[in-house]
Design a protein around this motif. Structure first.
Motif, mmCIF file in Angstrom:
data_model
loop_
_atom_site.group_PDB
_atom_site.id
_atom_site.type_symbol
_atom_site.label_atom_id
_atom_site.label_comp_id
_atom_site.label_asym_id
_atom_site.label_seq_id
_atom_site.Cartn_x
_atom_site.Cartn_y
_atom_site.Cartn_z
ATOM 1 N N SER A 216 -1.210 -8.077 5.192
ATOM 2 C CA SER A 216 -1.589 -7.489 4.200
ATOM 3 C C SER A 216 -1.851 -6.367 4.335
ATOM 4 O O SER A 216 -2.183 -5.490 3.545
ATOM 5 C CB SER A 216 -2.333 -8.411 2.501
ATOM 6 O OG SER A 216 -2.444 -9.873 2.780
ATOM 7 N N TRP A 217 -3.225 -6.597 5.114
ATOM 8 C CA TRP A 217 -3.209 -5.083 5.769
ATOM 9 C C TRP A 217 -2.774 -3.357 6.231
ATOM 10 O O TRP A 217 -2.674 -2.689 6.041
ATOM 11 C CB TRP A 217 -4.765 -5.140 6.871
ATOM 12 C CG TRP A 217 -5.568 -3.860 6.629
ATOM 13 C CD1 TRP A 217 -6.831 -4.000 6.558
ATOM 14 C CD2 TRP A 217 -5.645 -2.816 7.828
ATOM 15 N NE1 TRP A 217 -7.259 -2.420 7.048
ATOM 16 C CE2 TRP A 217 -6.253 -1.720 7.972
ATOM 17 C CE3 TRP A 217 -4.479 -2.193 8.778
ATOM 18 C CZ2 TRP A 217 -6.767 -0.834 9.252
ATOM 19 C CZ3 TRP A 217 -4.146 -1.583 10.214
ATOM 20 C CH2 TRP A 217 -5.507 -1.032 10.091
ATOM 21 N N VAL A 218 -1.692 -4.170 7.019
ATOM 22 C CA VAL A 218 -0.841 -3.839 7.136
ATOM 23 C C VAL A 218 0.134 -2.969 6.502
ATOM 24 O O VAL A 218 0.617 -1.702 6.541
ATOM 25 C CB VAL A 218 0.436 -3.898 8.326
ATOM 26 C CG1 VAL A 218 1.246 -2.923 8.682
ATOM 27 C CG2 VAL A 218 -0.945 -4.217 10.081
ATOM 28 N N GLU A 219 1.164 -4.175 5.192
ATOM 29 C CA GLU A 219 1.761 -3.812 4.478
ATOM 30 C C GLU A 219 1.741 -1.841 3.485
ATOM 31 O O GLU A 219 1.713 -1.602 2.749
ATOM 32 C CB GLU A 219 1.955 -4.648 3.523
ATOM 33 C CG GLU A 219 2.599 -5.982 4.342
ATOM 34 C CD GLU A 219 3.165 -7.221 3.362
ATOM 35 O OE1 GLU A 219 2.768 -7.145 2.596
ATOM 36 O OE2 GLU A 219 4.361 -7.449 4.133
ATOM 37 N N ARG A 220 -0.687 -2.354 3.287
ATOM 38 C CA ARG A 220 -1.432 -1.369 2.131
ATOM 39 C C ARG A 220 -0.865 0.345 3.438
ATOM 40 O O ARG A 220 -1.341 0.454 2.300
ATOM 41 C CB ARG A 220 -2.585 -1.707 1.926
ATOM 42 C CG ARG A 220 -2.397 -3.531 1.161
ATOM 43 C CD ARG A 220 -3.166 -3.689 0.306
ATOM 44 N NE ARG A 220 -3.205 -4.889 -0.710
ATOM 45 C CZ ARG A 220 -4.554 -4.880 -1.534
ATOM 46 N NH1 ARG A 220 -5.263 -3.943 -1.621
ATOM 47 N NH2 ARG A 220 -4.142 -6.261 -1.675
ATOM 48 N N ARG A 221 -0.933 0.094 4.461
ATOM 49 C CA ARG A 221 -0.938 1.131 5.418
ATOM 50 C C ARG A 221 0.560 1.892 6.015
ATOM 51 O O ARG A 221 0.612 2.389 6.694
ATOM 52 C CB ARG A 221 -2.023 1.341 6.395
ATOM 53 C CG ARG A 221 -2.975 0.590 5.623
ATOM 54 C CD ARG A 221 -4.065 0.381 6.214
ATOM 55 N NE ARG A 221 -5.790 0.426 5.594
ATOM 56 C CZ ARG A 221 -6.582 -0.076 4.684
ATOM 57 N NH1 ARG A 221 -5.321 -1.295 3.908
ATOM 58 N NH2 ARG A 221 -7.589 -0.186 4.667
ATOM 59 N N GLU A 222 1.552 1.382 5.209
ATOM 60 C CA GLU A 222 2.606 1.721 5.892
ATOM 61 C C GLU A 222 3.114 3.242 6.381
ATOM 62 O O GLU A 222 3.759 3.715 7.260
ATOM 63 C CB GLU A 222 4.214 1.148 4.986
ATOM 64 C CG GLU A 222 4.204 -0.920 5.170
ATOM 65 C CD GLU A 222 4.977 -0.396 7.027
ATOM 66 O OE1 GLU A 222 5.828 0.518 7.218
ATOM 67 O OE2 GLU A 222 4.606 -1.967 6.953
ATOM 68 N N ASN A 223 2.434 3.654 5.431
ATOM 69 C CA ASN A 223 2.655 4.929 5.063
ATOM 70 C C ASN A 223 2.143 6.382 6.328
ATOM 71 O O ASN A 223 2.064 7.553 6.125
ATOM 72 C CB ASN A 223 2.799 6.082 3.612
ATOM 73 C CG ASN A 223 3.308 5.126 2.708
ATOM 74 O OD1 ASN A 223 4.656 5.221 3.401
ATOM 75 N ND2 ASN A 223 3.478 5.090 1.203
ATOM 76 N N VAL A 224 0.742 5.222 6.454
ATOM 77 C CA VAL A 224 -0.230 5.562 7.576
ATOM 78 C C VAL A 224 -0.003 5.544 9.147
ATOM 79 O O VAL A 224 -0.975 6.580 10.006
ATOM 80 C CB VAL A 224 -1.200 6.376 7.113
ATOM 81 C CG1 VAL A 224 -1.552 6.826 5.774
ATOM 82 C CG2 VAL A 224 -2.211 5.046 6.676
ATOM 83 N N LEU A 225 0.373 4.101 8.986
ATOM 84 C CA LEU A 225 0.211 3.682 10.569
ATOM 85 C C LEU A 225 1.443 3.884 11.293
ATOM 86 O O LEU A 225 2.239 4.478 11.314
ATOM 87 C CB LEU A 225 0.034 2.197 10.264
ATOM 88 C CG LEU A 225 -1.033 1.910 9.309
ATOM 89 C CD1 LEU A 225 -0.140 -0.025 9.378
ATOM 90 C CD2 LEU A 225 -1.943 1.714 10.727
#
Length: 208
Positions: A157-166
């Motif tokens: 969930s943490w990664v999916e919410r930061r797809e645009n900046v990771l």
């Protein structure tokens, strides 16, 4: 991650070893080993030995993925540590692709391993830890038990919410094997439920 408001961080293993965060020191040994040192009083490391580029990576003060406890005092100390310090785990990831409407998982070609840092004192994390451990203890009757704490769902969930900046290396992954266990060994004479695997408990940390 000194800021208690930050819940989680992820590092590619190679980046972690090249530029270790504060509190860690990496030493290359001539015998084909890489030794990672840290202060055992300032963080919790639950990482087993693993191989990377034909070298064995060892975290010197890691307890491994499983931490064995043999008395209530040690349990209390470990509980206080994991709810007040940073927790370091090793996670593996698979690339996600699609073929004819089906989701296909394949081993990632680059950076299969990642270091995950969970902030144990983050209010949401601490509350879930304490709640899960309380439920595990209340469900056993003095016998030995094993409780697995799974972070895979929270990490996903943490990664999916930061797809645009990771970084791209963290995108499009299915995260697995991101967990650690506390094993409590009691002095019960007949530990029958534990012998038959009836004292295994499991709970997940979620990220909302």
């Amino acid at each position: 991650m000194a800021d208690g408001r930050i819940c989680m961080e992820i590092f590619e293993v190679e980046d972690f070893l090249r530029n270790p965060p504060n509190g860690f020191r990496v030493e290359s040994r001539g015998s084909g080993h890489t030794l990672v040192k840290s202060d055992p009083n300032s963080c919790c490391v639950f990482i087993d030995e693993f191989n990377l580029d034909k070298r064995k990576v060892i975290f010197q003060f890691s307890t491994g993925r499983e931490f064995v406890i043999d008395n209530l005092g040690n349990y209390t100390k470990m509980r206080e540590k994991i709810t007040s310090q940073q927790i370091y785990l090793l996670a593996s990831a698979s690339d996600i692709s699609s073929l004819k409407g089906e989701t296909i998982y394949r081993t990632a070609e680059v950076s299969t391993y990642f270091i995950v840092v969970l902030n144990g004192k983050h209010p949401l994390v601490k509350w879930q830890m304490e709640k899960g451990l309380d439920r595990a203890i209340s469900s056993v009757a003095g016998e030995s038990y094993n409780v697995e704490i799974d972070l895979s769902q929270a990490l996903q969930s943490w990664v999916e919410r930061r797809e645009n900046v990771l970084p791209s290396a963290l995108k499009g992954k299915s995260w697995t094997d991101c967990s650690f266990s506390l094993k409590y060994h009691s002095d019960a004479l007949f530990d029958i439920p534990f012998w038959f695997g009836l004292s295994n408990r499991h709970f997940k940390i979620t990220y909302e």
